[in-house]
Enzyme design. Sequence first.
Site, PDB file in Angstrom:
ATOM      1  CB  ALA A  29      63.740  -9.389  -1.527  1.00 33.62           C
ATOM      2  CG  ASN A  30      58.299  -9.009  -0.746  1.00 35.51           C
ATOM      3  OD1 ASN A  30      58.024  -7.935  -0.055  1.00 35.51           O
ATOM      4  ND2 ASN A  30      58.301 -10.238   0.065  1.00 35.51           N
ATOM      5  NE  ARG A  31      58.868  -3.664  -7.045  1.00 33.62           N
ATOM      6  CZ  ARG A  31      59.903  -3.303  -7.780  1.00 33.62           C
ATOM      7  NH1 ARG A  31      60.717  -2.550  -6.926  1.00 33.62           N
ATOM      8  NH2 ARG A  31      60.381  -3.852  -8.874  1.00 33.62           N
ATOM      9  CB  SER A  32      56.980  -5.645   2.023  1.00 27.76           C
ATOM     10  OG  SER A  32      56.612  -5.299   3.353  1.00 27.76           O
ATOM     11  CB  ALA A  95      55.182  -8.774   1.773  1.00 28.81           C
TER      12      ALA A  95
END
Length: 217
Positions: A29-32, A95
């Site tokens: 995942a990512n921090r969006s 993102a």
Amino acid sequence: PLRGRLAGRHVLVTAGPTHEPIDPVRYIANRSSGLQGFAIARAAAEAGAKVTLVAGPVNLPTPFGVTRVDVESAAQMAAAVEAALPADVAVMVAAVADWRSADAAQQKLKKDGSGQVPPLALVQNPDILAGLCAHVQRPALVVGFAAETENVIGHAQAKLARKGADWIVANDVSGDVMGGTRNAVHIVTASGVESLAEAPKDDVAQALVERMIDALV
Ligand code: C5P
């Protein structure tokens, strides 16, 4: 002031991160947070547009009047974007994970006691924005985002050409933009760069939608 100015238009927005499964319980995942994309969807709906918001996994309420399609992975997001066409404007704020696991396991990966770690081979995800720009049903105005930690405008200019978008909205995510409530963006187009003052993401959304209205006439 924006009221009714997008009446009769369909605006397609992607927002949030994607989750790329490793096995049934783990993902990349990512921090969006999805905040900027949701704010744009809300501003477009307030301006009278029909809005389809393709959202990755986020914990945000659906803006009033917006049709929301929830997805998890980049592949699901690509399919949902395709299914939402035709659109007059596409704003790809998500993102999207650049890579996914080459072979997501069907069962949970287990430690076997030997101390050996499982290999995690990655493959590249389809570029949803580039695909949309080359699509037979390409929206009249296609806006991409560029989250960068250095050389923000330079990277955005390269991205504009590479992807075939009309605008790239560039922001510096080296601070706490991802997950934060404020943003400072630069609108990069073939004719130049307009830098907006740092502001709440809602205000940035208003300013962007205003410019979209101007670009459509
Ligand atoms: O190449 P990069 O990920 O920096 O490009 C960011 C822009 O491209 C964003 O608008 C993002 O939503 C979009 N994108 C996409 N599909 C991908 C990767 C990025 O639509 N697989």
